[in-house]
Structure formats: C-alpha cells, structure tokens
Write an enzyme that holds these catalytic residues in place. Sequence first.
Site, PDB file in Angstrom:
ATOM      1  N   ALA A 172     -80.067  66.360   5.103  1.00 16.56           N
ATOM      2  CA  ALA A 172     -79.732  67.401   6.088  1.00 16.56           C
ATOM      3  C   ALA A 172     -80.624  67.252   7.316  1.00 16.56           C
ATOM      4  O   ALA A 172     -80.164  67.345   8.462  1.00 16.56           O
ATOM      5  CB  ALA A 172     -79.884  68.787   5.477  1.00 16.56           C
ATOM      6  N   ASP A 173     -81.905  67.025   7.101  1.00 17.21           N
ATOM      7  CA  ASP A 173     -82.844  66.843   8.213  1.00 17.21           C
ATOM      8  C   ASP A 173     -82.532  65.581   9.014  1.00 17.21           C
ATOM      9  O   ASP A 173     -82.481  65.601  10.249  1.00 17.21           O
ATOM     10  CB  ASP A 173     -84.279  66.748   7.676  1.00 17.21           C
ATOM     11  CG  ASP A 173     -84.970  68.100   7.599  1.00 17.21           C
ATOM     12  OD1 ASP A 173     -84.583  69.011   8.345  1.00 17.21           O
ATOM     13  OD2 ASP A 173     -85.919  68.230   6.808  1.00 17.21           O
ATOM     14  N   ILE A 174     -82.367  64.459   8.333  1.00 14.42           N
ATOM     15  CA  ILE A 174     -82.168  63.186   9.022  1.00 14.42           C
ATOM     16  C   ILE A 174     -80.872  63.196   9.820  1.00 14.42           C
ATOM     17  O   ILE A 174     -80.825  62.759  10.980  1.00 14.42           O
ATOM     18  CB  ILE A 174     -82.179  62.020   8.015  1.00 14.42           C
ATOM     19  CG1 ILE A 174     -83.572  61.861   7.393  1.00 14.42           C
ATOM     20  CG2 ILE A 174     -81.738  60.725   8.682  1.00 14.42           C
ATOM     21  CD1 ILE A 174     -84.658  61.505   8.392  1.00 14.42           C
ATOM     22  N   GLY A 177     -81.347  65.184  12.897  1.00 13.08           N
ATOM     23  CA  GLY A 177     -82.071  64.434  13.915  1.00 13.08           C
ATOM     24  C   GLY A 177     -81.143  63.536  14.717  1.00 13.08           C
ATOM     25  O   GLY A 177     -81.247  63.448  15.951  1.00 13.08           O
TER      26      GLY A 177
END
Length: 432
Positions: A172-174, A177
């Site tokens: 989810a974070d990557i 980004g």
Amino acid sequence: MGTDGHPGPLAGVRVLEFSEIIAAPFAGTLLSDMGADIIKVEPPAGDPWRGYQPLGLREGRGYISLNRGKRGIALDLNAPEGREIIHRLVPDMDAVIVNYRPDVAAKLGIDYATLSAMNPRLIYCDNTAFGRKGPYAHRPGYDLIAQAVTGLMSVEGRQEDGVPLVNALPSADISTGVAIAWGICAALYARERRGHGQRIDTTLMASALAIQGTRFMSIEAVDAEQREEALAKVDELRHNGGSYKEQLDVMLAVRPAIGNIYYRCYKTADGFIAVGCLSTPLRVKLLAAIGLEDWRIGKHPDEIDPADPNVQQYGKHLVAQAEAIFAAKATEAWLAILDAAGVPAGPLRFTEELLDDEQVLENGYVVSVDHPLMGPVRMAGPMIQMSETPLAVHGPSPTLGQHTDEVLRELGYDDARIEDLRARGIVGSPPA
C-alpha cells in the site's frame, strides 16, 4: 545530471517534502532520480523511520533506502520562525508533498489553502491514509492498517495461530509512493498548459484497492449473488466465533481453483523454479516440454465448471504429476529445457543474491552511493530509463539536518541568525 551528462526530465523542478515512513519518501526519491531538487523537511528529532533497523547516529536502513538524492533540513514547525522559513521557501517551489495526519498540515501552516495563496502555480500533493471524507477520514494510518481494512492482507491468506499476518512488502505504501510521483508529473504537465497549480489527493486506501485488480471488482450480473452469499456466511462466522481460516475459505471458494500447473513455482532437485504460461500457446509448449497432457487445453472456459468435483480432482492429479516431473531435474537443467521450448521461466532467488546478479548488473539495476556516515551503499537504481533525459541517482540519503545551513543561506539567512535559530532548537544540525 544523467549518467551521460544530460539533465534528467525534471531538472530545475523544486519539491518541498514533508514526509515520514515510506509512501511520500519513496515518491520523493522517484522524483529525485528524475533530476528534481528535493528538500526534505524533518522535525529536529528526525523522521521516525530513521529508527527502523537502526545503524546508530540517527541512521537506519529503512530511511537510507527511501530518501536518497535529497537535501535534508531539520525544523521545528511548531515555532513561528520555523514556519517562516517554510513560507519563504514556498514561492520558489514547484511542488509540495505532505504526508501527515489529516489535521496536522493546517496546524503547522502548511495546508493547501495557505501555501497555494503564496504560490498559485504550486502543485500540492496531500497524502492521507483513507481520504478527506467518510467515517475513517479522521484516522491516521500505516501500511499495516491499510492492508487490513482493504482486504489486501487476506490476498495471500498468511496466518499464524489463526491470526492474519501482514504482507512483508508494504505494498500500500510503495504503490502510493508511485501514485504521488505519477500525480506530480501529470500536474506539472497540466500546469504548463493551464498556467496554475492544483491539489493532488492520494491515499493508502485507494492505492491498496487499485492494485488488487480483479479482487476488487464485481461484474454484477455474474458476481453479485455469489458475493452476497459468501459475505453472509462470513458475517455469520464472525458473530459465532468462527476462525479466520474458516472465513478465508468461504471467500476463496468464490473463485475456486481448478488445478494450476501453468503459473506457479515448482521444487526441483536442487532448488525452485517459477513458470508462467498465461496463454494457450505457452501452455501447449509447457506440456510438450514436461511430457504431460491436459484435456482442458483448447476448451472454452464456459465448458469447464471449476466447481465440478471431477474437474477439481483432475486438476489435483495433474498438479501432482507436474510436481513429480520437476522434482526429478536440477533447476539449471529445467531452465535449459524451458528456454529451448520458449516457456517463460526463472529460478527462485533471495533478494540479497541480486546485488551481484549478472542480469541486474549488466542492466544497471543496482547503484552505489557514498553515505557520509555509513560509507558505500549499494541499492536499487532508477526504476525506468529515458533515452534523451536519463535518470540517475543524485547522492545518498541526507543525514539529519545535513543541508539546513545550506538552504537557509540560499534564503538569505546569515550565520549569526542561523546559529541563533539552532541555539533555540528551531533548526537542527547533523550529529557530530
């Protein structure tokens, strides 16, 4: 500059980054690889991610991996003097990235309304966990929570003693980004056509849903009834204390497997190999290479009922045969056979092995940067390359407050003023 002396595609673009942990820092790194001048703003205590896999001197593996090529300043934005520094920077910025809790930006005077009034051409990316509306809007969130609430955690079905396990890759974070960097590049193009900036909203929730593809999709004429029945069973299990595995099995049965030998990993005599055959011609090639037959090949999908016990039993039998065949030869022997047959395949590797992998090295997928405190650091290079405006890594991650004095001098602060701000704890400095 790129590796051959050409400037990157974002050369001359200036970005002010208020970020921590993973999503927004990764976005800043992607933009830096494109040649943008990224100024990362940290509190005097530093980005909390500096403490992830710590190396001492306020450095950590997590931070070093996600913040290369930036200039770092340490400011106390709770102090009026700290906010003044930001407000003096904003008129010369092209973009701002904010990755704080939903209520923080306004309290610190770095919200869109405040900053866009100072610079109407400013592109402002506001990243939150769940968005600005709805019952979750007030909540902070991390990748773990996004994985849980979006179903992403259940995709792999990993569990321990009946408790779901977070996926090791912070997907989810990557993906967020990438979305931030993608959005800023698009907004820069739109600004050239329209003449003014805009706000971009990214969220961990939207990214986590987007990357799930067919899992987060319903063809209502086909799926609605089956999905509703499955959700009703899951709800009943929850109310009656049913285990996570029982709930997971219900949802997996919505799209039952029918014996997959074409897109999976196999154990070989000395390791593992992955094969990927997603078309009928490739499946035919795989069957010929391993000496198997499959009556399902060439059949229209409507002719095969995945819920039919006979179909399921046939699939299991075929899998067992394929596993036995692959186990009889070494990985390199199978690679030679499958390469000759035109079957997509590759050996299983651990990530650490790839730093010295010939394919990685020859294509420039690994780079080395010299960190001022840690020395040489080898890491993944730019994700893409461009023929006329090559991407390049523009240095290591900054130490805490490393470029504070440099940036303040660019704003016209003299040494006496900088030392006064430092003595009062409004600006930070790198560790000795």
